[in-house]
Design a protein around this motif. Structure first.
Motif, short mmCIF file in Angstrom:
data_model
loop_
_atom_site.label_atom_id
_atom_site.label_comp_id
_atom_site.label_asym_id
_atom_site.label_seq_id
_atom_site.Cartn_x
_atom_site.Cartn_y
_atom_site.Cartn_z
N THR A 28 5.57 6.03 1.00
CA THR A 28 5.29 7.08 0.36
C THR A 28 6.10 7.68 -0.95
N ALA A 29 5.43 8.06 -2.01
CA ALA A 29 6.26 8.30 -3.18
C ALA A 29 5.70 9.92 -3.42
N TYR A 30 6.71 10.67 -4.08
CA TYR A 30 6.27 11.98 -4.74
C TYR A 30 6.76 12.06 -6.00
N THR A 48 0.83 -1.23 -0.06
CA THR A 48 0.17 -0.17 -0.15
C THR A 48 0.76 1.16 -0.14
N PHE A 49 0.46 2.31 -0.68
CA PHE A 49 1.28 3.58 -0.81
C PHE A 49 0.36 4.79 -1.01
N ASP A 50 0.96 5.93 -0.59
CA ASP A 50 0.48 7.30 -0.84
C ASP A 50 1.29 8.04 -1.78
N LEU A 51 0.70 8.18 -3.11
CA LEU A 51 1.51 8.83 -4.34
C LEU A 51 1.01 9.97 -4.40
N VAL A 52 1.90 11.04 -4.17
CA VAL A 52 1.49 12.40 -4.49
C VAL A 52 2.04 12.75 -5.72
N ILE A 53 1.32 13.21 -6.80
CA ILE A 53 1.74 13.59 -8.11
C ILE A 53 1.56 15.38 -8.03
N SER A 107 -5.67 -4.32 -13.00
CA SER A 107 -4.89 -5.62 -13.28
C SER A 107 -4.78 -6.44 -11.82
N GLY A 108 -5.18 -5.40 -10.69
CA GLY A 108 -5.12 -6.07 -9.26
C GLY A 108 -3.68 -5.61 -8.51
N GLN A 109 -2.77 -5.03 -9.36
CA GLN A 109 -1.46 -4.65 -8.92
C GLN A 109 -1.47 -3.64 -7.95
N MET A 110 -2.38 -2.62 -8.15
CA MET A 110 -2.36 -1.52 -7.11
C MET A 110 -3.49 -1.84 -5.91
N PRO A 111 -2.83 -2.05 -4.91
CA PRO A 111 -4.09 -2.25 -3.80
C PRO A 111 -5.23 -1.35 -3.51
N ASP A 112 -6.29 -1.85 -2.95
CA ASP A 112 -7.31 -0.97 -2.83
C ASP A 112 -7.32 0.10 -1.82
N GLU A 113 -6.17 -0.10 -0.75
CA GLU A 113 -6.15 1.03 0.15
C GLU A 113 -4.90 1.96 -0.09
N ALA A 114 -4.40 1.67 -1.56
CA ALA A 114 -3.41 2.98 -2.03
C ALA A 114 -4.23 3.98 -2.14
N ARG A 115 -3.60 5.23 -2.18
CA ARG A 115 -4.02 6.69 -2.46
C ARG A 115 -3.22 7.32 -3.34
N ILE A 116 -3.97 8.10 -4.38
CA ILE A 116 -3.31 8.95 -5.41
C ILE A 116 -3.60 10.42 -4.84
N ILE A 117 -2.62 11.23 -4.89
CA ILE A 117 -3.01 12.72 -4.50
C ILE A 117 -2.44 13.58 -5.34
#
Ligand code: NAP
Length: 484
Positions: free
Chosen positions: A114-116, A10-15, A37-47
């Motif tokens: 966390t990724a930015y 799981t991740f938070d990705l800020v774009i 495709s099921g690779q990005m988990p349901d709990e991940a977030r994109i900001i």
């Protein structure tokens, strides 16, 4: 063959620049594909983060529109869009001011990856890096992703590297060259280092020369004014073509590990010889039925910026001594086609006498539009009538060979973003690699500026300027046809 999708953590990705062209065309549709495709988990977030005023609902609408416009048919058929959109948030933020940073700090979870992603102009990279730290948002585990162009020469690349290094460790910095995320480019490494067959022949004893071509049929269009500040050398050769050259030319790394691979690539760049003026051709497309001239699209009737470059690169080491690497790239050419061709030497002796016309074996790695690999071999033409020989390709076009699996293969951006989340830097450029690439490119650019070199005109829809043909004819060789 059944394709295996391994979900990432799981991740938070800020774009940063989440409303921009790259985010809408590539990053967000790519993430949606990974979600489907099921690779990005349901709990991940994109900001998404930018200065424009949006609430999360407005941003989700923007993303839904981007997916409809740029996502292609597979995404249009994916029923998961509402669930994906729920994973999106938006923050109004100014990279150069205080607005939004406290909100971002409150939003980021500290128990996930966390990724930015810095999908903004390079002028903002330093500001973003500095604020992520001064607002205590990033941690020592956070990753930052930076887009090209990484500088416009060695000096600016060093400045950029320094501004990032002041805030982040090199192991946290992911410099994107999306060519490295292409399926076939990675396959190049699999072919070279996963088979016994090629490596013994992979040297100046058996290889005559290498051609790396990246041809585009479109012109610079609406990006003319922006493109005119860089040109084909900076926009394509210094990064994409050099990365391809490195993968072909590098020594086998001891393992498939980020630094082992990048150390070997760096050695190649450092072994490149300077390019002599007669080994370089620059061109500009003229007006044609396909559209206006380069100068008109660039909005400058006197510009000397090149929309085409061809050059002969030489690598000064034992493996490649005497083997030229011919590189070419250009816009408004006869087709959109990119390939690397490894052209083997002629047979030392023909046993077939006059009947025989053994061509050279050519291993061609096709990058676009149809990814795949062909190996040209000589066989006997079927039927009676003596020993007539023919050259035929052993064809491994992925869409035919791998079927659905090739269709579902992630696009370069999605693969690279998933690598960021996994913490795998193998397919990203290290700071010293980028600097070494500029150190080789800068004198070439300074040379033509000093000589007041004027680019040669070429017809739109052609294979490029005649001088580029002569570059190979002089060496008694010729370019392969540019065909899709
Ligand atoms: P773009 O369409 O101009 O988008 C720029 C983004 O940055 C917008 O979302 C903009 O939103 C945001 N932004 C600008 N100033 C800001 C600030 N002070 N604070 C916060 N956000 C700010 O550019 P792009 O084409 O997406 O390109 C982004 C980066 O990717 C560039 O470095 C480009 O060279 C690189 N790149 C792009 C492509 C491509 O195909 N587009 C390909 C390869 C590399 P607001 O105006 O709302 O703030």
């Amino acid at each position: 063959m059944v394709s295996r999708v391994i979900p990432v953590d799981t991740f938070d990705l800020v774009i940063f620049g989440g409303t921009g062209d790259l985010a809408r065309r590539k990053i967000l549709p790519g993430l949606f594909r990974r979600f489907c495709s099921g690779q990005m988990p349901d709990e991940a977030r994109i900001i998404g983060a930018a200065r424009t005023d949006f609430d999360s609902k407005g941003y989700r609408n923007l993303v839904a529109e981007a997916i409809a416009e740029f996502g292609g048919k597979t995404l249009a058929d994916c029923a998961d869009l509402p669930r994906f959109l729920e994973r999106l948030e938006y923050i109004k933020i100014d990279a150069r001011g205080d607005e939004g940073w406290a909100d971002l700090r409150d939003m980021i979870r500290n128990d996930v990856i966390t990724a930015y992603y810095f999908s903004v102009g390079p002028g903002l990279f330093g500001d973003l890096a500095q604020r992520l730290n001064s607002w205590k948002i990033a941690t020592s585990d956070s990753r930052i992703v930076v887009e090209k162009p990484f500088g416009r020469d060695l000096t600016t690349a060093k400045e950029l590297n320094a501004s990032l290094a002041a805030e982040f460790d090199e192991t946290q910095i992911y410099r994107i060259d999306h060519y490295l995320g292409k399926e076939t480019v990675q396959n190049l490494m699999a072919i070279r280092f996963g088979n016994l067959l090629f490596e013994p022949l992979w040297n100046s004893q058996y290889i005559d020369h290498i051609q790396i071509s990246v041809a585009e049929s479109v012109g610079v269009g609406g990006r003319g004014a922006y493109y005119d500040k860089s040109g084909a050398m900076r926009d394509m050769v210094q990064n994409h073509l050099m990365q391809l050259l490195c993968l072909i030319a590098m020594e086998p790394p001891s393992k498939f590990d980020p630094d082992a691979v990048r150390d070997e690539k760096l050695k190649v760049i450092r072994a490149l010889e300077p390019v002599e003026p007669h080994e370089l051709v620059r061109g500009q497309y003229s007006e044609g039925p396909e559209g206006p001239s380069y100068r008109e699209e660039a909005g400058d009737p006197k510009t000397f910026t090149e929309s085409y470059v061809a050059l002969k690169a030489k690598i000064a080491n034992w493996r490649w001594s005497g083997v030229p690497f011919y590189l070419r790239t250009g816009k408004r050419l006869k087709a959109r086609a990119s390939e690397i061709a490894v052209v083997f030497k002629k047979l030392p002796h023909s046993i077939f006498g006059d009947e025989g016309d053994e061509g050279q074996n050519i291993l061609a790695i096709h990058l676009q539009p149809n990814e795949g690999i062909t190996l040209d071999v000589t066989i006997k033409e079927p039927g009676p009538g003596g020993m007539r020989l023919a050259h035929v390709p052993l064809d491994m076009t992925f869409a035919e060979t791998l079927g659905d699996q090739a269709e579902d293969a992630p696009d370069a951006y999605e693969r690279l973003i998933m690598d960021v989340i996994r913490g795998n830097q193998t397919l990203f450029m290290r700071g010293d690699e980028v600097e070494a690439a500029w150190a080789w490119t800068d004198p070439i650019i300074e040379g033509w500026q000093r000589r007041n070199d004027v680019p040669k005109l070429y017809d739109a829809g052609s294979s490029g300027p005649d001088d580029a043909l002569a570059l190979l004819h002089r060496d008694l060789r010729k370019w392969r046809d540019i065909e899709p």
